[in-house]
Motif scaffolding. Sequence first.
Motif, PDB file in Angstrom:
ATOM      1  N   UNK A  72      28.260  31.698  21.846  1.00 54.69           N
ATOM      2  CA  UNK A  72      27.956  30.315  22.209  1.00 54.69           C
ATOM      3  C   UNK A  72      29.147  29.551  22.771  1.00 54.69           C
ATOM      4  N   UNK A  73      30.311  29.778  22.241  1.00 54.05           N
ATOM      5  CA  UNK A  73      31.463  28.939  22.555  1.00 54.05           C
ATOM      6  C   UNK A  73      31.892  29.104  24.010  1.00 54.05           C
ATOM      7  N   UNK A  74      32.246  27.989  24.660  1.00 58.26           N
ATOM      8  CA  UNK A  74      32.795  28.058  26.003  1.00 58.26           C
ATOM      9  C   UNK A  74      34.195  28.668  25.939  1.00 58.26           C
ATOM     10  N   UNK A  75      34.549  29.432  26.957  1.00 57.11           N
ATOM     11  CA  UNK A  75      35.871  30.052  27.006  1.00 57.11           C
ATOM     12  C   UNK A  75      36.517  29.676  28.324  1.00 57.11           C
ATOM     13  N   UNK A  76      37.796  29.322  28.252  1.00 54.82           N
ATOM     14  CA  UNK A  76      38.394  28.848  29.485  1.00 54.82           C
ATOM     15  C   UNK A  76      39.909  28.827  29.457  1.00 54.82           C
ATOM     16  N   UNK A  77      40.458  28.221  30.497  1.00 56.84           N
ATOM     17  CA  UNK A  77      41.893  28.115  30.670  1.00 56.84           C
ATOM     18  C   UNK A  77      42.265  26.678  30.974  1.00 56.84           C
ATOM     19  N   UNK A  78      43.506  26.359  30.704  1.00 55.96           N
ATOM     20  CA  UNK A  78      43.994  25.038  31.013  1.00 55.96           C
ATOM     21  C   UNK A  78      45.520  25.049  31.165  1.00 55.96           C
ATOM     22  N   UNK A  79      46.067  25.601  32.245  1.00 58.59           N
ATOM     23  CA  UNK A  79      45.403  25.996  33.485  1.00 58.59           C
ATOM     24  C   UNK A  79      46.044  27.273  34.026  1.00 58.59           C
ATOM     25  N   UNK A  80      45.348  27.915  34.979  1.00 59.36           N
ATOM     26  CA  UNK A  80      45.916  29.036  35.728  1.00 59.36           C
ATOM     27  C   UNK A  80      46.679  28.475  36.931  1.00 59.36           C
ATOM     28  N   UNK A  81      47.902  28.914  37.102  1.00 61.03           N
ATOM     29  CA  UNK A  81      48.761  28.465  38.196  1.00 61.03           C
ATOM     30  C   UNK A  81      48.359  29.198  39.473  1.00 61.03           C
ATOM     31  N   UNK A  82      47.767  28.480  40.415  1.00 59.65           N
ATOM     32  CA  UNK A  82      47.234  29.112  41.618  1.00 59.65           C
ATOM     33  C   UNK A  82      48.318  29.531  42.613  1.00 59.65           C
ATOM     34  N   UNK A  83      49.563  29.175  42.366  1.00 61.58           N
ATOM     35  CA  UNK A  83      50.639  29.681  43.219  1.00 61.58           C
ATOM     36  C   UNK A  83      50.810  31.186  43.049  1.00 61.58           C
ATOM     37  N   UNK A  84      50.381  31.710  41.909  1.00 56.89           N
ATOM     38  CA  UNK A  84      50.581  33.116  41.568  1.00 56.89           C
ATOM     39  C   UNK A  84      49.364  33.990  41.876  1.00 56.89           C
ATOM     40  N   UNK A  85      48.283  33.411  42.364  1.00 56.05           N
ATOM     41  CA  UNK A  85      47.006  34.126  42.383  1.00 56.05           C
ATOM     42  C   UNK A  85      46.590  34.605  43.759  1.00 56.05           C
ATOM     43  N   UNK A  86      46.083  35.858  43.799  1.00 56.35           N
ATOM     44  CA  UNK A  86      45.331  36.361  44.942  1.00 56.35           C
ATOM     45  C   UNK A  86      43.894  35.883  44.758  1.00 56.35           C
ATOM     46  N   UNK A  87      43.391  34.977  45.590  1.00 56.33           N
ATOM     47  CA  UNK A  87      42.096  34.362  45.328  1.00 56.33           C
ATOM     48  C   UNK A  87      40.937  35.355  45.239  1.00 56.33           C
ATOM     49  N   UNK A  88      40.959  36.429  46.061  1.00 57.50           N
ATOM     50  CA  UNK A  88      39.847  37.375  46.041  1.00 57.50           C
ATOM     51  C   UNK A  88      39.871  38.236  44.783  1.00 57.50           C
ATOM     52  N   UNK A  89      41.052  38.717  44.417  1.00 56.37           N
ATOM     53  CA  UNK A  89      41.158  39.516  43.194  1.00 56.37           C
ATOM     54  C   UNK A  89      40.809  38.662  41.977  1.00 56.37           C
ATOM     55  N   UNK A  90      41.244  37.415  42.009  1.00 58.55           N
ATOM     56  CA  UNK A  90      40.923  36.493  40.925  1.00 58.55           C
ATOM     57  C   UNK A  90      39.418  36.261  40.823  1.00 58.55           C
ATOM     58  N   UNK A  91      38.744  36.163  41.964  1.00 60.93           N
ATOM     59  CA  UNK A  91      37.293  35.971  41.953  1.00 60.93           C
ATOM     60  C   UNK A  91      36.583  37.162  41.318  1.00 60.93           C
ATOM     61  N   UNK A  92      37.096  38.380  41.538  1.00 68.69           N
ATOM     62  CA  UNK A  92      36.516  39.559  40.887  1.00 68.69           C
ATOM     63  C   UNK A  92      36.697  39.493  39.373  1.00 68.69           C
ATOM     64  N   UNK A  93      37.929  39.192  38.939  1.00 70.19           N
ATOM     65  CA  UNK A  93      38.199  39.104  37.503  1.00 70.19           C
ATOM     66  C   UNK A  93      37.367  38.011  36.842  1.00 70.19           C
ATOM     67  N   UNK A  94      37.314  36.851  37.497  1.00 69.06           N
ATOM     68  CA  UNK A  94      36.564  35.732  36.933  1.00 69.06           C
ATOM     69  C   UNK A  94      35.077  36.048  36.877  1.00 69.06           C
ATOM     70  N   UNK A  95      34.563  36.680  37.918  1.00 64.44           N
ATOM     71  CA  UNK A  95      33.154  37.043  37.915  1.00 64.44           C
ATOM     72  C   UNK A  95      32.808  37.987  36.792  1.00 64.44           C
ATOM     73  N   UNK A  96      33.680  38.983  36.557  1.00 63.30           N
ATOM     74  CA  UNK A  96      33.428  39.935  35.474  1.00 63.30           C
ATOM     75  C   UNK A  96      33.481  39.251  34.112  1.00 63.30           C
TER      76      UNK A  96
END
Length: 340
Positions: A72-96
């Motif tokens: 039930x509990x929401x799970x999240x971040x606060x926050x991921x630093x987008x300077x370090x992120x590959x947006x497409x690879x991140x989208x795969x990880x987040x989707x999974x």
Amino acid sequence: MKKIGFLSFGHWSPNPQSRTRSAADFLHQSIDLAIAAEELGADGAYFRVHHFARQAASPFPLLAAIGARTSKIEIGTGVIDMRYENPLYMAEDAGAADLISDGRLQLGISRGSPEQVIEGWRYFGFAPNEGETDADMARRHTEVFLEVLKGKGFAQPNPRPMFANPPGLLRVEPHSPGLRDRIWWGSSSNATGIWAAKLGMNLQSSTLKDDETGEPLHVQQRKQIEAYRDAWAEAGHTREPRVSVSRSIFALTTDLDRAYFGADGDSRDQIGMIDERTRAIFGRSYAAEPDVLVKQLAEDEAIQAADTLLLTVPNQLGVDYNAHLLEDILTHVAPELGWR
């Protein structure tokens, strides 16, 4: 009613005073605390992300593990630093991670805060384009990430693929429908809050904010939230946005609570420089008997304006003690304020 979750900085230290002495301790204890928080009726388990530090740095394995162990509990971040992120690879990880948790991911992202090393994102293979700042690069990565999360095809398929493709252009997989609406921007200024609203992201406002008016933090945050919601309405989005604020709040109900946090009862906002150009205001901590806390929190304008409150927890004190802190807020404070 208000959603209440915890926000962990994920510190670990080999210091004998710490109950979280290694990265393995932190990860296992984070899962255990999320399970305990769900059992107590809390709404969210959130984690800070800092690279090159003895803190949480790779959130998606942790979020997926929590998603598999909770329901039930929401799970999240606060926050991921987008300077370090590959947006497409991140989208795969987040989707999974979102699919594993059945759509409970609430992903906080941002430009990030000052880091442990100089321009650490360069070690990850990223650099601003000519004429860009690192903040511009973070926002560029964010816009790509948000577009990819829509699930529209954009990649030209190989005419002789290893596996059969669906018709048309291809998207990154796995795709999780609805995740795009559960992305939050960690904003430290009114301007970036307005930018987040225009892009249809929810808003996270922390215990630190650019000092733009000289007023108390909670007043500046309330005005930031109002500016954000005005920009959201002007942008014409059809859903209601969500807004969270973070606070350090401790109900003093035991002698151990008083020993740890009794001195925080005199806490006040503080002013400091987070870099050579940015004057910031750091929010006070709240530490008092529950009846006093109720009166103090009722006067916090930003908490009242937000729909979600994230309680920063001293994770190095162990799972049981942090669960006790959460339980005290949920039992003795939240109902008196109409949050439960």
